[in-house]
Structure formats: structure tokens, C-alpha cells
Design a protein around this motif. Structure first.
Motif, short mmCIF file in Angstrom:
data_model
loop_
_atom_site.label_atom_id
_atom_site.label_comp_id
_atom_site.label_asym_id
_atom_site.label_seq_id
_atom_site.Cartn_x
_atom_site.Cartn_y
_atom_site.Cartn_z
N GLU B 178 4.71 39.69 -16.00
CA GLU B 178 4.81 41.07 -16.23
C GLU B 178 4.67 42.13 -15.83
O GLU B 178 4.71 42.58 -15.89
N TYR B 181 7.94 43.05 -14.58
CA TYR B 181 8.54 43.77 -15.39
C TYR B 181 8.12 45.44 -15.43
O TYR B 181 8.67 46.08 -16.11
N LYS B 182 6.98 45.52 -15.69
CA LYS B 182 6.33 46.81 -15.85
C LYS B 182 7.04 47.78 -15.43
O LYS B 182 7.35 48.48 -15.28
N ASN B 185 10.27 48.29 -15.87
CA ASN B 185 10.85 49.28 -16.60
C ASN B 185 10.14 50.67 -16.51
O ASN B 185 10.99 51.56 -17.06
N TYR B 202 13.32 34.88 -15.41
CA TYR B 202 13.29 35.96 -15.48
C TYR B 202 14.21 37.64 -14.92
O TYR B 202 13.83 38.28 -15.35
#
Lengths: 300, 244
Positions: B178, B181-182, B185, B202
């Protein structure tokens, strides 16, 4: 029983490495100790192989007590530690010969047992162990642990850092060894390997979370799990976590594994919620529980 | 945002004597992409990665990382990337705070900036209780999360992660992803190796190296279609099993 631990505890200074652990491994069983780094797996292996005293509890291996009969145990077990511990400066063949001699046997005498594994590294028998690739080191270590025909084989994280192809081959080798009547205790942090064992103990922070066959452990998972998918994984995770009825939200390969607090959860509602949040290509489907789901639920 | 390449590699090769560890690989990675770099043990991943981060000189070929040439400007590359692996992470006998300060200093951040970043980190990861603890006393999962954050301290264009989650428990492994991903992003490019095939799913795109060559490179979805496989594990087994 081939291995029996009763109420074993072990502390190092302030760290409770193993906390009242009990389990039994039957003769000829392939038993998995499943847990992450720091769960206490290696400490348990060291106690079982008579390299470390437990603070509390009793342990027998192949019918012998680990404290009173430690010398007998050493003759009857094979141990492959997590860290490569063969002689880097000796060749492949010299290492194997060394271990055979130590145990009062010869390579020829038990060649049948290791043949399957050893033939794969035999072409390199004159190479120094230190110069082998990871996969070959692993095969040599396993050959050395088997050369005295042990009744019980201890394998501490044999597949950590090993790629999926070699991992699969390694487990095929273990199954063949089991068929030859050897009891095997193996530890791994890879949850998918748990399903290849006869029975497993899930362990974290020095405590056993559950012991059973992989099938039974999966059966006892209390909830229905749904695969959820949408175009943007990061946003999907955020949305699911802010959904008021969510119970657990975990990325799982190409999907998110979602469970809901409500007994009568209707996926259609979640679909509408995600649509309202502007997610594209939403897919929600019920899915199979895995050992990893169970582990995370128990470890919460 | 994903409109330009931050890594461009063309026919990159590395030989050790007569052994070709990396055999003429070519690929690009876009800004903000999560790029999975997979392969069997000994396929040449580590050697390739060493060339990309400027610590091994290629035998031939071309490569640009974060806008700099690996042959002529390896030092500039090092300043503009983050790197973490399981083998080299943090200093065990320094506290969390000392590690942050140390690495901030190495990357040339000002004291004020280090303090600001440290406060951000403590807040984000919930490190309040452990900021003065020795790193050596922390569980592996914590170390890896802190290590990743430290690799991002100097706001690098790309961060290279070498098996960041090996041996980490399943919950922390997911928290780690996570975090990945952050940052992706937020526009950071992620270049990651792993032996967990669920993690390969992923990634935005995945390359699979076999015997020094890139045998496949595509999105997980396209790879699964192409190799008629249910998951990335099957794709990997189909490709890598054919190797020597």
C-alpha cells in the motif's frame, strides 16, 4: 510420535522467542511450521536439534529426550539450517564425503536416498561449495543432511529467497523423501507452501495460532471472501477501507480480498457504492479461502 | 502523468569473462509506473539492477536512468534514485531517528529539511513510540517499512526495491505494498524485484528474465492471456522452466 513438544518456552533476555508451544508430528508426516520472520521458528528448530536448551517444557525426537539423549538424536536427525552452513572451501564432493564420514557412513552406502537430488549437482562435484549458485547450494545442503539416512529431517526455511520454479522442484523432492519413510518438519514464510503439507502449525510472536490439516484450517475461516477488482487498485483499496461495513480489505494478486461485517452482505450494494465512487470495470465475485487469509485473520 | 520514460535501456549487456550475465536487454519504464523485474535465481536480475543504479559498469549497450547516462554520469544517478534491499537496509545499532538523520545527511538534505521529513515520517508510519529505539530491536516488517520511507527521503525520481518483502508476514507485506501504491500515485517510479508471484500482479508491467535475457514484458493481464495461465505463478513457471 516422531516429534513431540510439550509446553516449550524460551526467552532471550527480554525477548519471549517461544511461548508455551506444544505440538506433535507423526511418523512419516510432512509437517509445516508456517510463520513470518521472528515468529520463533528457528528457535524451535534449534531446540529440536539439541543445539539449544528450552527454558521450560519437554521435547522428544525419534523417541529420545532432547536433553538426556542428545547424542542419540544427533545420529538420527538431519538438519538443514536456514543459513548456508557447509564448508565453502571444500568441493561439493568433499562436503558430502565429510558429512558421511562424521556419521560413520559412506556416500556409496546411502547413495540411493540422495541420488535424485545429488545427480543434479554431481556434474559440479569438483567445484567449491562457495562458488555454487543458490539453488545448487540448497541441493548440496539437503544431500548432506540426508547422507546418514536420518529418521527425521529438519528443514528451516529451505525456500526463502528461492524463485518459484526452484521452490516447486524442492517441494517435489520433499514429497519423494516422505515416501521413503522420512518424517519431515519444514518451516516457511510462504503461505502457498502450507497447502503442500499434511498438517501445519501457524505461528506468530512465539505462539501457535492453530494446528490442523490445511483443508481444516481453511474450513474454519469464519467469513465469505469476495474478490473485488477495478481499474485503479490504489483508489479501490482506499474506497473499500472507507466503506462502513468492511471487515477486512487485503490486496491479493490481481484482486482485493474483501470481507463484510454483515452476515447478509449483498455484493450488489458494494457494487453500487463503488460505482458512486466512480470506479471503472468493477468486478465482485465470491472466492476460495486460502491459508494466507486464515493466517491474517488469526494474526490480527 | 505517465507520459515520459525515466528508465531507457537498449541492448544492455554485462559479461564476466566468457560468462554473459545480462544479455542485450532492452526496455523502458514510465514515470509513476510500478515495474516488476522478475526472474529465477541466477537469471541476471541483480547484475542488471547494479548497472541501473550506477554501481556496475555495463560491457556494452545504452542505458539512461532518471535522465542520466549509466556510463558517463553514475554519480548523478545515485543522487536521483532511492534504493533498498533486504541485505542493505538500515543500521541496526542506530535508533530510528538516528538512521533518518544519517541518511538525510548522506543525501545532502539540510537540517531543517531532515527534521521536517522526520516529523512527516513519524506521523505517517505511526513511529511515535519507537523513534528512539534501536533499529536492531524492531521486527523485520517495521524495518522494511522504515527502510522504504528512508529510500524516499530525498524525493527521488525512481526507487529500486530488491526483494523488499522476503520473509515479511502477510499483513505487513500488504501494508508495504500500500505504501508502494501510494508513492506511485504521487508520481514516484517503482522498480521492484520479488519472488512472491501475487506481488507481480500488483505491478503495472512485469518483465521476466531467463538466462540473462528478458523473455517476456507486458502487463500481468496480457502475460496471463498470452501464456494461457490463471495467475502470474503459472506464467513464471511456464517461462522459467524452459531454461537451462
Amino acid at each position: 510420535m516422531s516429534i513431540s513438544l510439550q509446553h516449550i518456552s524460551k526467552s532471550f533476555k527480554t525477548v519471549n522467542a517461544v511461548n508455551d508451544v506444544s505440538f506433535e508430528v507423526k511418523e512419516g508426516e510432512l509437517f509445516g511450521l508456517i510463520g513470518p520472520d521472528g515468529a520463533g521458528k528457528t528457535t524451535i528448530f534449534r531446540i529440536l536439534t539439541t543445539l539449544l536448551f528450552a527454558d521450560k517444557g519437554t521435547v522428544t525426537v525419534a523417541g529420545f529426550d532432547v536433553v538426556d539423549d542428545y547424542k542419540e538424536i544427533r545420529n538420527h536427525v538431519g538438519y538443514m539450517p536456514g543459513k548456508f552452513s557447509l564448508y565453502q572451501d571444500l568441493t561439493v564432493e568433499e562436503n558430502l564425503d565429510f558429512f558421511a564420514t562424521i556419521f560413520g557412513t559412506t556416500i556409496e552406502e546411502n547413495y540411493e536416498l540422495i541420488k535424485d537430488i545429488y545427480v543434479q549437482i554431481e556434474p559440479f562435484k569438483n567445484r567449491r561449495a562457495g562458488a555454487l549458485s543458490g539453488g545448487m547450494k540448497q541441493k548440496l545442503a539437503l544431500s548432506c543432511a540426508l547422507i546418514h539416512k536420518p529418521k527425521v529431517l529438519f528443514l528451516d526455511e529451505p525456500t526463502t529467497g528461492v524463485d518459484p520454479v526452484s521452490r516447486k522442484e524442492f517441494w517435489e523432492m520433499l514429497k519423494r523423501l516422505q515416501q521413503k519413510g522420512i518424517t519431515i518438519l519444514v518451516s516457511t514464510p510462504y503461505m502457498d507452501e502450507a497447502e503442500l503439507c499434511d498438517r501445519i502449525a501457524l505461528i506468530q510472536h512465539g505462539k501457535i495460532l492453530q494446528i490442523d490439516t490445511p483443508q481444516e484450517i481453511i474450513k474454519h475461516y469464519p467469513k465469505k471472501i469476495f474478490d473485488v477488482k477495478a481499474d485503479n487498485m490504489y483508489r479501490l483499496l482506499e474506497s473499500l477501507k472507507s466503506y462502513e461495513h468492511h471487515y477486512s480489505v487485503y490486496p491479493f494478486g490481481e484482486f482485493v480480498h474483501y470481507t463484510d461485517k454483515r452476515e447478509d452482505f449483498n455484493p450488489q450494494e458494494l457494487q453500487q457504492y463503488l460505482e458512486a465512487k466512480n470506479h471503472q470495470n468493477i468486478k465482485i465475485e465470491i472466492t476460495k479461502t486460502t491459508i494466507e487469509d486464515t493466517f491474517m485473520e488469526l494474526a490480527k | 502523468m505517465k507520459n515520459y520514460n525515466v528508465i531507457e535501456v537498449e541492448n544492455l549487456t554485462k559479461k564476466f569473462g566468457d560468462f554473459t550475465a545480462v544479455n542485450s536487454i532492452s526496455f523502458e519504464v514510465k514515470k509513476g509506473e510500478i515495474f516488476g523485474f522478475l526472474g529465477a535465481n541466477g537469471a541476471g536480475k541483480t547484475t542488471a539492477m547494479k548497472m541501473l543504479i550506477g554501481i556496475a559498469k555495463p560491457t556494452s549497450g545504452k542505458a539512461q536512468v532518471a535522465g542520466f547516462d549509466v556510463f558517463t554520469h553514475p554519480e548523478d544517478i545515485k543522487k536521483n534514485i532511492g534504493y533498498m534491499s533486504q541485505k542493505f537496509a538500515l543500521y541496526d545499532d542506530l535508533t530510528v531517528k538516528e538512521n533518518i538523520t544519517f541518511f538525510g545527511g548522506i543525501y545532502g538534505l539540510s537540517r531543517a529539511k531532515i527534521k521536517e521529513k522526520r516529523c512527516e515520517l513519524v506521523e505517517e508510519l505511526g513511529l511515535g513510540d519507537i523513534v528512539n529505539e534501536l533499529v536492531g530491536s524492531l521486527p523485520l516488517g517495521w524495518k522494511q517499512k522504515i527502510s522504504f520511507s528512508i529510500a524516499l527521503l530525498h524525493s527521488p525520481t525512481i526507487v529500486f526495491l530488491d526483494e523488499p518483502t522476503g520473509g515479511v508476514d502477510p499483513i505487513t507485506r500488504r501494508q508495504f505494498w500500500e505504501m508502494i501504491y501510494k508513492s506511485a500515485n504521487n508520481g514516484t517510479t517503482i522498480f521492484v524485484t520479488t519472488h512472491y508471484m501475487d506481488e507481480a500482479e500488483y505491478c503495472d508491467r512485469v518483465s521476466i528474465m531467463v538466462d540473462g535475457k528478458i523473455e517476456a514484458l507486458d502487463t500481468p493481464k496480457n502475460l496471463k492471456e498470452k501464456y494461457n495461465a490463471d495467475n502470474m505463478n503459472d506464467v513464471f513457471l511456464k517461462l522459467a522452466r524452459n531454461s537451462s
